[in-house]
Design a protein around this motif. Structure first.
Motif, PDB file in Angstrom:
ATOM      1  N   CYS A   2     -69.382 101.343  17.856  1.00  0.00           N
ATOM      2  CA  CYS A   2     -68.428 102.439  17.683  1.00  0.00           C
ATOM      3  C   CYS A   2     -68.993 103.798  18.076  1.00  0.00           C
ATOM      4  O   CYS A   2     -68.372 104.828  17.813  1.00  0.00           O
ATOM      5  CB  CYS A   2     -67.951 102.476  16.230  1.00  0.00           C
ATOM      6  SG  CYS A   2     -66.960 101.048  15.770  1.00  0.00           S
TER       7      CYS A   2
ATOM      8  N   PRO B  46     -64.172 100.214  26.077  1.00  0.00           N
ATOM      9  CA  PRO B  46     -62.735  99.904  26.029  1.00  0.00           C
ATOM     10  C   PRO B  46     -62.323  99.093  24.802  1.00  0.00           C
ATOM     11  O   PRO B  46     -61.169  99.151  24.375  1.00  0.00           O
ATOM     12  CB  PRO B  46     -62.515  99.090  27.322  1.00  0.00           C
ATOM     13  CG  PRO B  46     -63.655  99.469  28.198  1.00  0.00           C
ATOM     14  CD  PRO B  46     -64.813  99.661  27.276  1.00  0.00           C
ATOM     15  N   ASN B  47     -63.252  98.332  24.231  1.00  0.00           N
ATOM     16  CA  ASN B  47     -62.910  97.466  23.105  1.00  0.00           C
ATOM     17  C   ASN B  47     -63.055  98.125  21.737  1.00  0.00           C
ATOM     18  O   ASN B  47     -62.509  97.631  20.748  1.00  0.00           O
ATOM     19  CB  ASN B  47     -63.789  96.211  23.135  1.00  0.00           C
ATOM     20  CG  ASN B  47     -63.528  95.349  24.350  1.00  0.00           C
ATOM     21  OD1 ASN B  47     -62.391  95.184  24.768  1.00  0.00           O
ATOM     22  ND2 ASN B  47     -64.592  94.825  24.952  1.00  0.00           N
ATOM     23  N   TYR B  48     -63.773  99.225  21.675  1.00  0.00           N
ATOM     24  CA  TYR B  48     -64.010  99.861  20.373  1.00  0.00           C
ATOM     25  C   TYR B  48     -63.663 101.348  20.412  1.00  0.00           C
ATOM     26  O   TYR B  48     -62.549 101.730  20.068  1.00  0.00           O
ATOM     27  CB  TYR B  48     -65.469  99.636  19.941  1.00  0.00           C
ATOM     28  CG  TYR B  48     -65.764  98.172  19.689  1.00  0.00           C
ATOM     29  CD1 TYR B  48     -65.452  97.578  18.466  1.00  0.00           C
ATOM     30  CD2 TYR B  48     -66.325  97.374  20.690  1.00  0.00           C
ATOM     31  CE1 TYR B  48     -65.698  96.241  18.241  1.00  0.00           C
ATOM     32  CE2 TYR B  48     -66.574  96.019  20.474  1.00  0.00           C
ATOM     33  CZ  TYR B  48     -66.258  95.459  19.241  1.00  0.00           C
ATOM     34  OH  TYR B  48     -66.485  94.124  19.028  1.00  0.00           O
TER      35      TYR B  48
ATOM     36  N   GLY C 181     -62.974 103.354  22.777  1.00  0.00           N
ATOM     37  CA  GLY C 181     -61.838 103.662  23.633  1.00  0.00           C
ATOM     38  C   GLY C 181     -60.498 103.309  23.028  1.00  0.00           C
ATOM     39  O   GLY C 181     -59.462 103.842  23.420  1.00  0.00           O
ATOM     40  N   ARG C 182     -60.495 102.389  22.053  1.00  0.00           N
ATOM     41  CA  ARG C 182     -59.249 102.012  21.366  1.00  0.00           C
ATOM     42  C   ARG C 182     -59.091 102.757  20.038  1.00  0.00           C
ATOM     43  O   ARG C 182     -58.159 102.495  19.281  1.00  0.00           O
ATOM     44  CB  ARG C 182     -59.223 100.504  21.088  1.00  0.00           C
ATOM     45  CG  ARG C 182     -59.114  99.652  22.322  1.00  0.00           C
ATOM     46  CD  ARG C 182     -58.562  98.271  22.012  1.00  0.00           C
ATOM     47  NE  ARG C 182     -59.375  97.524  21.069  1.00  0.00           N
ATOM     48  CZ  ARG C 182     -58.918  96.993  19.932  1.00  0.00           C
ATOM     49  NH1 ARG C 182     -57.666  97.166  19.564  1.00  0.00           N
ATOM     50  NH2 ARG C 182     -59.722  96.295  19.144  1.00  0.00           N
TER      51      ARG C 182
ATOM     52  N   ILE D 220     -61.281 102.653  17.505  1.00  0.00           N
ATOM     53  CA  ILE D 220     -61.883 101.957  16.376  1.00  0.00           C
ATOM     54  C   ILE D 220     -63.024 102.807  15.822  1.00  0.00           C
ATOM     55  O   ILE D 220     -63.928 103.194  16.560  1.00  0.00           O
ATOM     56  CB  ILE D 220     -62.423 100.572  16.786  1.00  0.00           C
ATOM     57  CG1 ILE D 220     -61.307  99.726  17.426  1.00  0.00           C
ATOM     58  CG2 ILE D 220     -63.026  99.851  15.592  1.00  0.00           C
ATOM     59  CD1 ILE D 220     -60.127  99.469  16.528  1.00  0.00           C
TER      60      ILE D 220
ATOM     61  N   ASN E 247     -57.061  95.620  15.184  1.00  0.00           N
ATOM     62  CA  ASN E 247     -56.747  96.979  15.620  1.00  0.00           C
ATOM     63  C   ASN E 247     -57.140  98.008  14.560  1.00  0.00           C
ATOM     64  O   ASN E 247     -56.934  99.204  14.749  1.00  0.00           O
ATOM     65  CB  ASN E 247     -55.251  97.116  15.929  1.00  0.00           C
ATOM     66  CG  ASN E 247     -54.835  96.276  17.128  1.00  0.00           C
ATOM     67  OD1 ASN E 247     -55.486  96.294  18.157  1.00  0.00           O
ATOM     68  ND2 ASN E 247     -53.760  95.525  16.984  1.00  0.00           N
TER      69      ASN E 247
ATOM     70  N   ARG F 213     -58.038  89.264  19.514  1.00  0.00           N
ATOM     71  CA  ARG F 213     -56.769  89.677  20.116  1.00  0.00           C
ATOM     72  C   ARG F 213     -56.631  89.044  21.493  1.00  0.00           C
ATOM     73  O   ARG F 213     -57.571  88.425  22.002  1.00  0.00           O
ATOM     74  CB  ARG F 213     -56.686  91.200  20.193  1.00  0.00           C
ATOM     75  CG  ARG F 213     -57.794  91.852  20.960  1.00  0.00           C
ATOM     76  CD  ARG F 213     -57.891  93.342  20.643  1.00  0.00           C
ATOM     77  NE  ARG F 213     -59.035  93.936  21.326  1.00  0.00           N
ATOM     78  CZ  ARG F 213     -58.998  94.491  22.522  1.00  0.00           C
ATOM     79  NH1 ARG F 213     -57.842  94.532  23.178  1.00  0.00           N
ATOM     80  NH2 ARG F 213     -60.075  94.999  23.085  1.00  0.00           N
TER      81      ARG F 213
ATOM     82  N   SER G 182     -57.598  90.429  27.997  1.00  0.00           N
ATOM     83  CA  SER G 182     -57.118  91.470  28.922  1.00  0.00           C
ATOM     84  C   SER G 182     -56.533  90.858  30.186  1.00  0.00           C
ATOM     85  O   SER G 182     -55.805  91.513  30.934  1.00  0.00           O
ATOM     86  CB  SER G 182     -58.269  92.411  29.281  1.00  0.00           C
ATOM     87  OG  SER G 182     -59.330  91.688  29.896  1.00  0.00           O
TER      88      SER G 182
END
Length: 205
Positions: free
Chosen positions: A49, A59-61, A63-64, A66, A97, A118, A121
């Motif tokens: 993070c 992109p997975n943390y 960037g989303r 988290i 999420n 999840r 992609s």
């Protein structure tokens, strides 16, 4: 001293202090001079993070969006909330999420963590467990032994609900759903149609 005059060997207290493994702040739970499993998980969580935009994890943390709750900036607080990490288990976010915090995290094994992932992609259907088959949509799930085809449907939503129903049946609390509200409905044992989503009974799976 008397010991030196008699030739009696003495242990050097200074040397002993230097050779003992140091314990830094926040690392008081080291084992055999190494990080404890819990401390390792805490470090990995913080690394995920706190990545910059050039990191493959971004992109997975980060960037989303988290994040880690403020309380868990302290390792002792993290340990108090999560407890000792059981053997062969890692930290898992219940809501993929959601953030890293006590109410959204648990220790799980690799199989159950994979169940709670999840959608990929690479998935073009927009729903987990659903693939496009011409002008129709196919739902599949892996109960743990092999892929199981649940059927082909005229809409992606129907296929997604078929996947969710099967995921609740086979994966239980570790199911990652397209429509999370279904998990609460299943827990109440009253399976009702979602508004605007045709209902598929669990008995048909």
């Amino acid at each position: 001293s008397e010991a030196l005059r008699k030739g009696t060997p003495r242990k050097c207290v200074c040397l002993k202090k230097k050779t003992e493994p140091s314990r830094r702040h926040g690392d008081s739970h080291s084992r055999d001079g190494k990080h404890s499993p819990e401390y390792g998980s805490w470090l990995a969580m913080r690394a995920r993070c706190n990545d910059n935009e050039e990191s493959p994890n971004y992109p997975n943390y980060t960037g989303r969006g988290i994040t880690i709750c403020e309380r868990w900036n302290s390792f002792p607080n993290f340990l108090a909330d999560m407890g000792k990490r059981p053997k062969d288990k890692t930290i898992d976010r219940i809501d993929t999420n959601g953030n890293y915090e006590k109410s959204n995290c648990r220790w799980v094994n690799k199989q159950n963590q994979n169940r709670n992932r999840r959608k990929s992609s690479l998935n073009k259907s927009g729903y987990k467990g659903v693939s496009i088959s011409g002008d129709r949509f196919t739902a599949r799930i892996n109960p743990g032994y092999a892929d199981l085809q649940l059927g082909t449907f005229p809409t992606a939503i129907l296929a997604a609900q078929a996947y969710d129903t099967a995921a609740i049946k086979y994966h239980g609390e570790f199911a990652c759903l397209n429509f999370p509200v279904l998990k609460a409905v299943a827990a109440s044992r009253v399976m009702k149609p979602l508004i605007g989503v045709p209902f598929i009974s669990m008995e048909t799976i």
